[in-house]
Design a protein around this motif. Structure first.
Motif, short mmCIF file in Angstrom:
data_model
loop_
_atom_site.label_atom_id
_atom_site.label_comp_id
_atom_site.label_asym_id
_atom_site.label_seq_id
_atom_site.Cartn_x
_atom_site.Cartn_y
_atom_site.Cartn_z
N ASP A 259 1.00 -1.04 -0.04
CA ASP A 259 -0.01 -0.04 0.18
C ASP A 259 0.79 1.02 0.15
N PRO A 260 0.98 2.07 -1.17
CA PRO A 260 1.79 3.26 -1.24
C PRO A 260 1.58 4.28 -0.23
N LEU A 261 0.41 4.12 0.59
CA LEU A 261 -0.12 5.30 1.42
C LEU A 261 0.83 5.03 2.66
N PHE A 262 0.97 4.01 3.09
CA PHE A 262 1.95 3.58 4.26
C PHE A 262 3.26 4.19 3.62
N ALA A 263 3.74 3.79 2.58
CA ALA A 263 5.01 4.15 2.25
C ALA A 263 5.17 5.73 2.25
N SER A 264 4.14 6.43 1.84
CA SER A 264 4.27 7.83 1.52
C SER A 264 4.35 8.29 3.20
N LEU A 265 3.75 7.92 4.09
CA LEU A 265 3.76 8.41 5.63
C LEU A 265 5.23 8.13 6.09
N ALA A 266 5.68 7.03 5.70
CA ALA A 266 6.99 6.36 6.32
C ALA A 266 8.12 7.59 5.69
N GLU B 133 5.40 11.18 -4.38
CA GLU B 133 5.27 10.07 -5.53
C GLU B 133 4.37 9.06 -4.87
N ALA B 134 4.49 8.52 -3.68
CA ALA B 134 3.82 7.40 -3.16
C ALA B 134 2.34 7.65 -3.02
N LEU B 135 2.12 9.01 -2.54
CA LEU B 135 1.00 9.09 -2.15
C LEU B 135 0.07 9.31 -3.52
N ASP B 136 0.75 9.95 -4.49
CA ASP B 136 -0.10 9.72 -5.79
C ASP B 136 -0.69 8.45 -6.50
N LYS B 137 0.34 7.39 -6.01
CA LYS B 137 0.04 6.26 -6.43
C LYS B 137 -1.10 5.44 -5.48
N SER B 138 -1.46 5.92 -4.51
CA SER B 138 -2.31 5.24 -3.58
C SER B 138 -3.70 5.29 -3.98
N ASP B 139 -4.48 4.41 -3.55
CA ASP B 139 -5.88 4.43 -3.72
C ASP B 139 -6.70 5.01 -2.23
N PRO B 140 -7.19 6.28 -2.45
CA PRO B 140 -7.40 6.77 -1.19
C PRO B 140 -8.78 5.79 -0.34
N ASP B 141 -9.68 5.11 -1.29
CA ASP B 141 -10.60 4.62 -0.97
C ASP B 141 -10.47 3.06 -0.62
N ALA B 142 -9.33 2.76 -0.47
CA ALA B 142 -8.95 1.30 -0.32
C ALA B 142 -9.01 1.10 1.47
N PRO B 143 -9.77 -0.05 1.68
CA PRO B 143 -10.02 -0.12 3.22
C PRO B 143 -8.68 -0.40 3.93
N ARG B 144 -8.60 0.17 5.07
CA ARG B 144 -7.47 0.51 5.80
C ARG B 144 -7.94 0.58 7.38
N ALA B 145 -6.85 0.39 8.21
CA ALA B 145 -7.34 0.52 9.62
C ALA B 145 -7.58 1.89 9.82
N ALA B 146 -8.52 2.15 10.76
CA ALA B 146 -9.10 3.38 11.28
C ALA B 146 -8.14 4.44 11.67
N TRP B 147 -6.89 4.09 12.16
CA TRP B 147 -6.00 5.19 12.73
C TRP B 147 -5.47 5.78 11.50
N MET B 148 -5.28 5.31 10.32
CA MET B 148 -4.72 5.78 9.09
C MET B 148 -5.54 7.02 8.28
#
Length: 424
Positions: A257-264, A290-305
């Protein structure tokens, strides 16, 4: 659409609920080396007839548990494929395997008419209820900020998860409960960080990292390292903050999941900026975007994210730029953050107003900066100011006294500051 009456009858004769059947099937899949892919909705689709021919691994698990073929359970292969049925002797072999590996699954792998007991009460439904409880605490924190009551409730949730772990029916459920316990403990640690109680947070994160390791859940591991990066910066241990952010980058979830990579990457940039590593920090911010642009904002994730997206990353850019002395860029980043951070994230927005005020102050506009900083108090309303927000406001006030000690706006803001500081 016709329902699957044979499967419904099999569930009734076994005493299974939809959730209990999902648990047992997932136990089997886990035991033979596959991921558990059966949920309540999966079973419901089978019962309603929406799914007429399950996935091969799911059919294998069904046949092992009920000791009959998928066709005998009311399923029908698509006519065009001519799927062969699984030989009858295979369920028996699999049942023997399950009997040798897990007592709970063995208890349910009996002939259709011979069921004498119910599956374990500690299973997926218990995990879901604990997750819902945790999500409620996360929502409260995101709205109001960290405080002792949320920390206490989170620790109680961790104890509950660990107590249930002792009664779990399978290794898979045990690991999921360890994951929930890790997340509850990490939530408690986060509240200590937000309350600016670094020693308490350090102790709690030590427990969280052990639980996350026992769970084998990369999301829990990521959450702990993310918090370690924040705590290390709060304690002034900037090299450790970078190391923790790198550890977060190395978790398996960042590859999925690129969203996690972006935060890291963003956490890495913040630590690097405090070390004075300008180019490295800016490179890390580039990787984060770059990682945020690749992420899917609607993908299911833990609530804390839920907090992380364009608004939060822009806010972290503002922190980096402020630290590097790039005041114009910091101001622009803060404006972008506020434009993209939902109103419900009250604490985050309040902190962003203070960050924006700092950038404005360092550009020589004390009056505008004080008006901006005052907005943070209004955003929090009647809620207590979390320790982390108080610390940021204190940093702004010290800069104000250094850069514009004689300005009328500075004196007026100082009176407001002292009044707000006395709030409980």
């Amino acid at each position: 659409m016709e329902g699957n009456e044979r499967l419904a009858l099999a569930l009734r004769e076994r005493g299974f609920t939809q959730t209990a059947l999902a648990d047992v099937l997932n136990d089997y899949l886990y035991a033979v080396g596959h991921e558990g892919t059966v949920g309540d909705r999966t079973v419901r689709n089978w019962l309603t007839g929406k799914t007429k021919w399950p996935h091969p691994r799911q059919r294998e698990a069904l046949e092992a548990v009920f000791s009959c073929t998928a066709e005998e359970l009311g399923f029908r292969p698509p006519a065009r494929t001519g799927h062969p049925t699984t030989p009858r002797e295979q369920p028996v072999k699999r049942r023997n395997f399950l009997t040798a590996t897990t007592g709970t699954t063995a208890a349910v792998a009996v002939p259709l008419t011979g069921f004498t007991g119910a599956p374990s009460t500690v299973g997926t439904s218990d995990v879901i209820r604990l997750r819902e409880r945790l999500d409620g605490l996360v929502a409260l924190d995101q709205s109001r900020g960290g405080h002792a009551a949320v920390e206490k409730a989170a620790l109680a949730g961790a104890v509950d998860a660990l107590d249930k772990q002792k009664l779990a029916a399978s290794q898979r459920i045990r690991q999921r409960l360890f994951s929930v316990a890790a997340d509850f403990t990490a939530s408690a640690a986060w509240n200590a960080i937000d309350a600016h109680r670094p020693n308490r947070a350090h102790d709690l994160l030590g427990k969280a990292v052990r639980l996350a390791g026992m769970s084998g859940d990369p999301v829990s591991e990521f959450e702990v390292w993310n918090l370690y990066a924040m705590l290390a910066r709060q304690r002034g241990e900037y090299a450790d903050a970078v190391d923790a952010a790198h550890a977060a980058q190395a978790t398996a979830v960042t590859r999925r999941d690129p969203l996690f990579a972006s935060l890291a990457h963003a956490r890495t940039a913040v630590g690097q900026s405090y070390l004075g590593e300008r180019q490295a920090a800016l490179r890390s911010l580039g990787h984060a975007w770059e990682a945020l642009d690749k992420s899917d904002p609607d993908a299911p994730r833990a609530a804390w994210m839920d907090f992380y997206g364009v608004g939060e990353l822009a806010g972290l850019v503002g922190i980096v730029r402020n630290q590097l002395g790039d005041w114009t860029e910091a101001e622009a980043a803060s404006h972008r953050s506020l434009a993209n951070t939902p109103e419900r994230f009250r604490r985050n927005r309040a902190m962003e107003y203070v960050s924006l005020a700092k950038a404005q102050l360092h550009q020589g506009d004390a009056e505008l900066a004080c008006a901006t900083a005052s907005t943070a108090f209004g955003v929090m309303g009647n809620h207590p100011l979390p320790g982390r927000l108080r610390s940021l406001i204190g940093d702004y006030y010290r800069d104000l006294l250094t850069l514009a000690p004689d300005a009328e706006s500075a004196r007026e803001w100082g009176d407001r500051y002292r009044s707000e500081w006395s709030r409980p």
